[in-house]
Design a protein around this motif. Structure first.
Motif, PDB file in Angstrom:
ATOM      1  N   GLN A   1       0.828  -1.206   0.000  1.00 12.22           N
ATOM      2  CA  GLN A   1       0.000   0.000   0.000  1.00 12.22           C
ATOM      3  C   GLN A   1       0.865   1.260   0.000  1.00 12.22           C
ATOM      4  OE1 GLN A   1      -3.653  -0.029   2.605  1.00 12.22           O
ATOM      5  NE2 GLN A   1      -2.822  -1.999   3.254  1.00 12.22           N
ATOM      6  N   LEU A   2       1.943   1.239   0.770  1.00  8.23           N
ATOM      7  CA  LEU A   2       2.833   2.395   0.831  1.00  8.23           C
ATOM      8  C   LEU A   2       3.625   2.562  -0.465  1.00  8.23           C
ATOM      9  CD1 LEU A   2       4.085   2.019   4.502  1.00  8.23           C
ATOM     10  CD2 LEU A   2       2.557   3.787   3.608  1.00  8.23           C
ATOM     11  N   VAL A   3       4.053   1.461  -1.054  1.00  9.91           N
ATOM     12  CA  VAL A   3       4.763   1.534  -2.332  1.00  9.91           C
ATOM     13  C   VAL A   3       3.844   2.117  -3.405  1.00  9.91           C
ATOM     14  CG1 VAL A   3       5.819   0.185  -4.187  1.00  9.91           C
ATOM     15  CG2 VAL A   3       6.391  -0.316  -1.812  1.00  9.91           C
ATOM     16  N   LEU A   4       2.594   1.702  -3.399  1.00 15.28           N
ATOM     17  CA  LEU A   4       1.626   2.270  -4.351  1.00 15.28           C
ATOM     18  C   LEU A   4       1.504   3.775  -4.170  1.00 15.28           C
ATOM     19  CD1 LEU A   4      -1.397  -0.211  -4.513  1.00 15.28           C
ATOM     20  CD2 LEU A   4       0.158   0.419  -6.362  1.00 15.28           C
ATOM     21  N   ASP A   5       1.458   4.222  -2.935  1.00 11.50           N
ATOM     22  CA  ASP A   5       1.359   5.645  -2.643  1.00 11.50           C
ATOM     23  C   ASP A   5       2.564   6.400  -3.226  1.00 11.50           C
ATOM     24  OD1 ASP A   5      -0.086   7.778  -0.889  1.00 11.50           O
ATOM     25  OD2 ASP A   5       2.015   7.973  -0.312  1.00 11.50           O
ATOM     26  N   LEU A   6       3.744   5.824  -3.094  1.00 15.45           N
ATOM     27  CA  LEU A   6       4.956   6.452  -3.616  1.00 15.45           C
ATOM     28  C   LEU A   6       4.953   6.482  -5.140  1.00 15.45           C
ATOM     29  CD1 LEU A   6       7.587   4.855  -1.198  1.00 15.45           C
ATOM     30  CD2 LEU A   6       6.680   7.191  -1.125  1.00 15.45           C
ATOM     31  N   LEU A   7       4.529   5.390  -5.756  1.00 13.61           N
ATOM     32  CA  LEU A   7       4.529   5.313  -7.223  1.00 13.61           C
ATOM     33  C   LEU A   7       3.479   6.222  -7.858  1.00 13.61           C
ATOM     34  CD1 LEU A   7       5.069   1.498  -7.877  1.00 13.61           C
ATOM     35  CD2 LEU A   7       6.716   3.355  -8.187  1.00 13.61           C
ATOM     36  N   ALA A   8       2.497   6.633  -7.076  1.00 14.18           N
ATOM     37  CA  ALA A   8       1.464   7.531  -7.597  1.00 14.18           C
ATOM     38  C   ALA A   8       1.833   8.998  -7.435  1.00 14.18           C
ATOM     39  CB  ALA A   8       0.139   7.255  -6.882  1.00 14.18           C
ATOM     40  N   ASN A   9       3.009   9.276  -6.895  1.00  5.30           N
ATOM     41  CA  ASN A   9       3.456  10.648  -6.658  1.00  5.30           C
ATOM     42  C   ASN A   9       3.430  11.477  -7.947  1.00  5.30           C
ATOM     43  OD1 ASN A   9       6.134  12.485  -6.753  1.00  5.30           O
ATOM     44  ND2 ASN A   9       5.193  12.578  -4.735  1.00  5.30           N
ATOM     45  N   ALA A  10       2.855  12.669  -7.865  1.00  3.65           N
ATOM     46  CA  ALA A  10       2.666  13.496  -9.055  1.00  3.65           C
ATOM     47  C   ALA A  10       3.989  13.909  -9.704  1.00  3.65           C
ATOM     48  CB  ALA A  10       1.851  14.739  -8.699  1.00  3.65           C
ATOM     49  N   ASP A  11       4.981  14.239  -8.881  1.00  2.00           N
ATOM     50  CA  ASP A  11       6.278  14.622  -9.445  1.00  2.00           C
ATOM     51  C   ASP A  11       6.939  13.453 -10.158  1.00  2.00           C
ATOM     52  OD1 ASP A  11       6.224  17.284  -8.676  1.00  2.00           O
ATOM     53  OD2 ASP A  11       7.118  16.880  -6.715  1.00  2.00           O
ATOM     54  N   LEU A  12       6.783  12.262  -9.599  1.00  2.00           N
ATOM     55  CA  LEU A  12       7.340  11.074 -10.246  1.00  2.00           C
ATOM     56  C   LEU A  12       6.681  10.847 -11.598  1.00  2.00           C
ATOM     57  CD1 LEU A  12       9.180   8.528  -9.970  1.00  2.00           C
ATOM     58  CD2 LEU A  12       7.153   7.349  -9.090  1.00  2.00           C
ATOM     59  N   VAL A  13       5.358  10.924 -11.623  1.00  2.00           N
ATOM     60  CA  VAL A  13       4.620  10.699 -12.871  1.00  2.00           C
ATOM     61  C   VAL A  13       5.007  11.737 -13.930  1.00  2.00           C
ATOM     62  CG1 VAL A  13       2.325  10.607 -13.909  1.00  2.00           C
ATOM     63  CG2 VAL A  13       2.705   9.597 -11.652  1.00  2.00           C
ATOM     64  N   LYS A  14       5.240  12.977 -13.476  1.00  2.00           N
ATOM     65  CA  LYS A  14       5.660  14.036 -14.394  1.00  2.00           C
ATOM     66  C   LYS A  14       6.919  13.634 -15.162  1.00  2.00           C
ATOM     67  CE  LYS A  14       5.816  18.107 -12.542  1.00  2.00           C
ATOM     68  NZ  LYS A  14       6.302  19.306 -11.790  1.00  2.00           N
ATOM     69  N   LEU A  15       7.790  12.898 -14.495  1.00  2.00           N
ATOM     70  CA  LEU A  15       9.044  12.469 -15.110  1.00  2.00           C
ATOM     71  C   LEU A  15       8.893  11.167 -15.896  1.00  2.00           C
ATOM     72  CD1 LEU A  15      11.481  13.259 -12.153  1.00  2.00           C
ATOM     73  CD2 LEU A  15      11.232  14.551 -14.284  1.00  2.00           C
ATOM     74  N   THR A  16       8.179  10.193 -15.335  1.00  2.00           N
ATOM     75  CA  THR A  16       8.074   8.895 -16.008  1.00  2.00           C
ATOM     76  C   THR A  16       7.281   8.989 -17.310  1.00  2.00           C
ATOM     77  OG1 THR A  16       6.103   8.276 -14.723  1.00  2.00           O
ATOM     78  CG2 THR A  16       8.252   7.609 -13.844  1.00  2.00           C
ATOM     79  N   GLU A  17       6.338   9.920 -17.369  1.00  2.00           N
ATOM     80  CA  GLU A  17       5.516  10.028 -18.576  1.00  2.00           C
ATOM     81  C   GLU A  17       6.317  10.505 -19.798  1.00  2.00           C
ATOM     82  OE1 GLU A  17       0.964  10.757 -16.990  1.00  2.00           O
ATOM     83  OE2 GLU A  17       2.217  12.511 -17.405  1.00  2.00           O
ATOM     84  N   ARG A  18       7.509  11.022 -19.570  1.00  2.00           N
ATOM     85  CA  ARG A  18       8.339  11.470 -20.688  1.00  2.00           C
ATOM     86  C   ARG A  18       9.002  10.298 -21.414  1.00  2.00           C
ATOM     87  NH1 ARG A  18      11.329  16.343 -17.251  1.00  2.00           N
ATOM     88  NH2 ARG A  18       9.421  17.521 -16.772  1.00  2.00           N
ATOM     89  N   TYR A  19       8.971   9.123 -20.791  1.00  2.00           N
ATOM     90  CA  TYR A  19       9.560   7.915 -21.391  1.00  2.00           C
ATOM     91  C   TYR A  19       8.515   6.799 -21.327  1.00  2.00           C
ATOM     92  CZ  TYR A  19      14.225   9.951 -21.582  1.00  2.00           C
ATOM     93  OH  TYR A  19      15.308  10.745 -21.889  1.00  2.00           O
ATOM     94  N   PRO A  20       7.894   6.463 -22.450  1.00  2.00           N
ATOM     95  CA  PRO A  20       6.802   5.481 -22.457  1.00  2.00           C
ATOM     96  C   PRO A  20       7.154   4.150 -21.781  1.00  2.00           C
ATOM     97  CG  PRO A  20       6.909   6.596 -24.560  1.00  2.00           C
ATOM     98  CD  PRO A  20       8.110   7.050 -23.791  1.00  2.00           C
ATOM     99  N   ASP A  21       8.366   3.646 -21.990  1.00  2.00           N
ATOM    100  CA  ASP A  21       8.725   2.364 -21.389  1.00  2.00           C
ATOM    101  C   ASP A  21       8.807   2.460 -19.867  1.00  2.00           C
ATOM    102  OD1 ASP A  21       8.816   1.201 -23.847  1.00  2.00           O
ATOM    103  OD2 ASP A  21      10.995   1.180 -24.022  1.00  2.00           O
ATOM    104  N   VAL A  22       9.293   3.591 -19.375  1.00  2.00           N
ATOM    105  CA  VAL A  22       9.368   3.796 -17.929  1.00  2.00           C
ATOM    106  C   VAL A  22       7.959   3.909 -17.351  1.00  2.00           C
ATOM    107  CG1 VAL A  22      10.172   5.325 -16.079  1.00  2.00           C
ATOM    108  CG2 VAL A  22      11.628   4.907 -18.073  1.00  2.00           C
ATOM    109  N   GLU A  23       7.110   4.670 -18.012  1.00  2.00           N
ATOM    110  CA  GLU A  23       5.735   4.820 -17.536  1.00  2.00           C
ATOM    111  C   GLU A  23       4.993   3.489 -17.587  1.00  2.00           C
ATOM    112  OE1 GLU A  23       2.035   6.285 -16.249  1.00  2.00           O
ATOM    113  OE2 GLU A  23       4.123   6.838 -15.892  1.00  2.00           O
ATOM    114  N   GLN A  24       5.230   2.712 -18.623  1.00  2.00           N
ATOM    115  CA  GLN A  24       4.595   1.398 -18.710  1.00  2.00           C
ATOM    116  C   GLN A  24       5.041   0.511 -17.547  1.00  2.00           C
ATOM    117  OE1 GLN A  24       5.041  -0.519 -22.517  1.00  2.00           O
ATOM    118  NE2 GLN A  24       4.266  -2.473 -21.785  1.00  2.00           N
ATOM    119  N   SER A  25       6.312   0.575 -17.212  1.00  2.00           N
ATOM    120  CA  SER A  25       6.820  -0.206 -16.084  1.00  2.00           C
ATOM    121  C   SER A  25       6.191   0.258 -14.774  1.00  2.00           C
ATOM    122  CB  SER A  25       8.343  -0.092 -15.993  1.00  2.00           C
ATOM    123  OG  SER A  25       8.972  -0.888 -16.963  1.00  2.00           O
ATOM    124  N   ARG A  26       6.067   1.563 -14.613  1.00  2.00           N
ATOM    125  CA  ARG A  26       5.435   2.085 -13.397  1.00  2.00           C
ATOM    126  C   ARG A  26       4.028   1.527 -13.224  1.00  2.00           C
ATOM    127  NH1 ARG A  26       2.054   6.068 -11.426  1.00  2.00           N
ATOM    128  NH2 ARG A  26       1.378   6.544 -13.556  1.00  2.00           N
TER     129      ARG A  26
END
Length: 295
Positions: A105-130
């Motif tokens: 549950q805590l890992v999910l909370d971290l992976l949903a972080n808005a700043d993280l998503v802002k960065l992962t969305e710039r690389y489709p493979d990274v975002e897919q992994s997330r």
């Protein structure tokens, strides 16, 4: 296998609280080390040793949660705030709470972080992994724990996605967060490494957006080092000395450095937020007897 807080025994909780309180009262509660010369951190105070697995086993906490606990405590300054949190950690964990899914549950909370998503969305493979790794943690929470082969495949995909990002890019740090999370909640370091990675990524993103550079960091370091050699403003110490030197000789850099300090404090807030979130999730966890009766 279920992980039950205090093994359902109020005496286990009472003993742990008593040991922690004794160190607090004696003034021997410290951030680190865990156990040395009568001093103890949040782990050592309970087990009287530098032994995180023993803490987790004795009190019925998931090992990954116990492994992260000292890092969470370290986010609280000054020390009275760390004491307040450490006591709340034990006091507010319900006896018999089923903590099996807390780490995921805590890992999910971290992976949903808005700043993280802002960065992962710039690389489709990274975002897919997330998204894929979040889905695996959700399965675990729902009682459908993925097998080792499934976790390994997700982890290898995350590693490949990370390797495709330039080492100097901020997005690389975000990809490493995703990679750190590609383990089941039973893995000892999964929560600690994911939290640490996210904290680092967020801080670097904030510093970059504020215009603070590696050159600035190096410049402050060398200014401080030269002052140590020359004995400049030796009547001061620590951060007060650095700020006094910068104010006197480098006012523009001093202003930027204060922004850096503020951003560092905001970064520490990430650890404190997750710390209280963990307590809230434990308070909301089903009590083992209730859960068993419902099955």
């Amino acid at each position: 296998m279920a992980v039950i807080a205090f093994h359902g025994d109020p005496l286990v909780k009472a003993q742990a609280l008593d040991r922690l309180q004794r160190h607090v009262t004696a003034g021997s509660f410290v951030y680190f080390p865990a156990w040395e010369n009568g001093n103890a951190n949040v782990i050592g105070a309970v087990v009287e040793a530098d032994d995180t697995p023993a803490y987790a086993e004795r009190l019925g906490y998931p090992l990954a949660l116990a492994e992260t606990l000292p890092m969470l405590v370290n986010g609280f300054r000054p020390q009275p705030e760390a004491v307040r949190f450490a006591l709340a950690w034990l006091e507010r964990t319900p006896v018999g709470a089923d903590l099996t899914t807390i780490v995921s549950q805590l890992v999910l909370d971290l992976l949903a972080n808005a700043d993280l998503v802002k960065l992962t969305e710039r690389y489709p493979d990274v975002e897919q992994s997330r998204q894929a790794i979040m889905a695996l943690h959700r399965r675990a929470i729902d009682g459908d724990e993925p097998d080792r082969k499934t976790w390994k495949a997700a982890r290898l995909a995350a590693v490949a996605a990370t390797d495709a990002v330039d080492e100097a890019a901020l997005e690389r740090r975000a990809a490493q967060v995703v990679e750190a999370a590609a383990w089941p909640g039973t893995m000892r370091t999964v929560l600690r490494d994911t939290l640490n990675g996210l904290g680092t990524a967020e801080l670097h993103l904030s510093l970059s957006e504020a215009g603070w550079t590696e050159e600035n960091e190096s410049r402050v370091f060398h200014i401080r080092q030269q002052a140590e050699t020359d004995g400049y403003k030796a009547e001061l110490s620590g951060l007060d000395r650095v700020l006094a030197i910068l104010d006197a000789d480098h006012p523009a850099l001093a202003e930027q450095f204060r922004v850096r300090l503020d951003l560092m404090e905001e970064s520490s807030a990430r650890y404190r937020a997750l710390a209280w979130k963990a307590i809230e999730l434990m308070e909301q966890a089903p009590i083992a007897a209730t859960r068993l009766a419902a099955q």
